[in-house]
Write a protein that holds these residues in place. Structure first.
Motif, short mmCIF file in Angstrom:
data_model
loop_
_atom_site.label_atom_id
_atom_site.label_comp_id
_atom_site.label_asym_id
_atom_site.label_seq_id
_atom_site.Cartn_x
_atom_site.Cartn_y
_atom_site.Cartn_z
N ASN A 93 -11.43 -0.22 -6.22
CA ASN A 93 -11.80 0.05 -4.84
C ASN A 93 -11.68 -1.22 -4.02
N ASP A 94 -11.98 -1.11 -2.73
CA ASP A 94 -11.76 -2.24 -1.83
C ASP A 94 -13.05 -3.02 -1.54
N ASN B 141 -17.93 4.98 2.61
CA ASN B 141 -16.80 4.15 3.04
C ASN B 141 -16.13 3.44 1.87
N LEU B 142 -15.94 4.17 0.78
CA LEU B 142 -15.33 3.58 -0.41
C LEU B 142 -13.93 4.16 -0.59
N ASN B 143 -12.94 3.30 -0.48
CA ASN B 143 -11.57 3.70 -0.78
C ASN B 143 -11.31 3.40 -2.26
N VAL B 144 -11.12 4.45 -3.02
CA VAL B 144 -11.08 4.29 -4.47
C VAL B 144 -9.86 4.97 -5.08
N ILE B 145 -9.35 4.36 -6.15
CA ILE B 145 -8.31 4.96 -6.97
C ILE B 145 -8.85 5.05 -8.40
N THR C 138 -8.35 10.15 -6.02
CA THR C 138 -8.95 9.30 -4.98
C THR C 138 -10.44 9.57 -4.83
N SER C 139 -11.05 10.06 -5.88
CA SER C 139 -12.48 10.33 -5.85
C SER C 139 -13.07 10.10 -7.23
#
Length: 388
Positions: A314-315, A270-274, A285-286
């Motif tokens: 990331n968030d 559940n990691l939103n990453v740039i 995005t990975s």
């Protein structure tokens, strides 16, 4: 009777001479034919840009007007020789059959475990590098600076090294670095923890890096040092990305098939990453580059390899950020740390040419981790760019 024997021997001698002449003529013709075939093959075969076995760029045909033409042309002939990679692999296998246990500074140990040779450049070189790190801290007094200097398989699983292999003591070198650091820099010792798990799969067999499980041990040690809770392995999605990884040490000796490695990924959930590759002006995005699994150097699946500057956002824990000054040992360490830091900056001083001082100031950096493996730290001089 004697006359008959003499006549018979004369006939035999003539037949032997005729056979020898025919044999040597045949061998010579075969050699000339083979030489001709190789010359034609070299002419009609396109030059290669890259050697998958050696994991390096090859010399292309130089212009006559180019500097050091003769030297470059000799390298070109050697690099573009027809079926060169097969000959390299064959030579390495013959060397092993003949009992040779060191090829191109790579030791071949028990169970075909490969090891880098480790030779300390000099005591002065070591102290000069430590002085640069100390000075970096003094010039950035407000920074919280930590340092991980990771040992390699050469010192952790050295029971498989060839007997009496004359490698220098990595642990002694690491301790000497630690002893000469100023007190304001926290040295995070990981060699004792790694030794506890030496029977586990914490170093690749064919590559100079630690495995992802080895990197996790360093991640756990780092979290303890900064007072944050390390995520458990079970908190990550675990994927075996490849079962046939042949790493840098296999490439160095041109030998494949004796061993192969498993390449495991620990993917944050559940990691939103740039991931911003700043110099290259590309964003992903990975934290993982699946296309690299199709290449020779599959270790580049972690962060797509080495770049001058990478910014990861990331968030999670968005108020925490850290700068990691690193070599490639950090690449499979960072995905773990992304669970604890909302922003991670990665700078590789081997390629980074801008002012580090300005970068720290412009990005309000307060926390820095130096993460190197002992062999790179010893051999490479890019740490001197720390003062830029």
């Amino acid at each position: 009777m004697k006359s008959n024997n003499k006549y018979r021997n004369s006939i035999i001698e003539k037949k032997i001479k005729k056979f020898n002449k025919t044999y040597f003529i045949s061998i010579s013709l075969i050699f000339i034919l083979m030489l001709f075939i190789f010359v034609i093959a070299n002419i009609i075969t396109d030059d290669k840009e890259f050697s998958e076995i050696e994991n390096r760029n090859l010399q292309n045909k130089p212009k006559i007007t180019s500097e050091n033409y003769v030297e470059k042309f000799n390298s070109y002939v050697s690099d573009q020789f027809f079926s060169r990679e097969k000959f390299i692999s064959l030579k390495s296998r013959v060397d092993i059959i003949l009992g040779k246990n060191k090829i191109n500074d790579v030791y071949i140990g028990k169970d075909n475990q490969l090891y880098e040779d480790f030779k300390i450049k000099s005591k002065d070189d070591l102290l000069n590098k430590v002085d640069v790190i100390n000075e970096f801290k003094k010039q950035n007094n407000d920074l919280n600076v930590k340092f991980i200097l990771a040992p390699t398989a050469t010192s952790i699983i050295n029971d498989k090294l060839p007997k009496d292999a004359p490698v220098d003591d990595e642990i002694e070198y690491i301790k000497k670095v630690e002893e000469n650091l100023i007190d304001d820099i926290e040295f995070i010792e990981v060699y004792d923890e790694l030794k506890k798990y030496k029977s586990d799969y914490i170093y690749y067999k064919t590559d100079h890096h630690w495995t992802t499980d080895g990197a996790y041990i360093a991640y756990d040690a780092f979290c303890k040092s900064v007072g944050i809770e390390a995520k458990k392995k079970e908190d990550f999605e675990q994927i075996v990305a490849s079962n046939d990884f042949y790493g840098s040490l296999s490439s160095k000796i041109g030998l494949f098939g004796l061993n192969k490695d498993e390449l495991k990924l620990y993917i944050p959930n559940n990691l939103n990453v740039i991931v911003n590759y700043v110099t290259e002006q590309k964003k992903e995005t990975s934290l993982f580059s699946s296309k690299k699994l199709e290449s020779k150097d599959k270790y580049q699946v972690f962060l797509d390899g080495n770049y001058p500057l990478i910014e990861i956002e990331n968030d999670k824990n968005v108020d925490k950020k850290i700068l990691i000054i690193k070599d490639s040992y950090a690449n499979n360490f960072v995905p773990f740390l992304s669970e604890n830091y909302g922003k991670i900056y990665l700078i590789d001083l081997r390629y980074y040419t801008d002012s580090l001082r300005d970068f720290i100031k412009n990005n309000n950096i307060e926390e820095v981790l130096l993460l190197y493996n002992v062999n790179t730290f010893n051999e490479d001089d890019s740490i001197f760019n720390l003062s830029s």
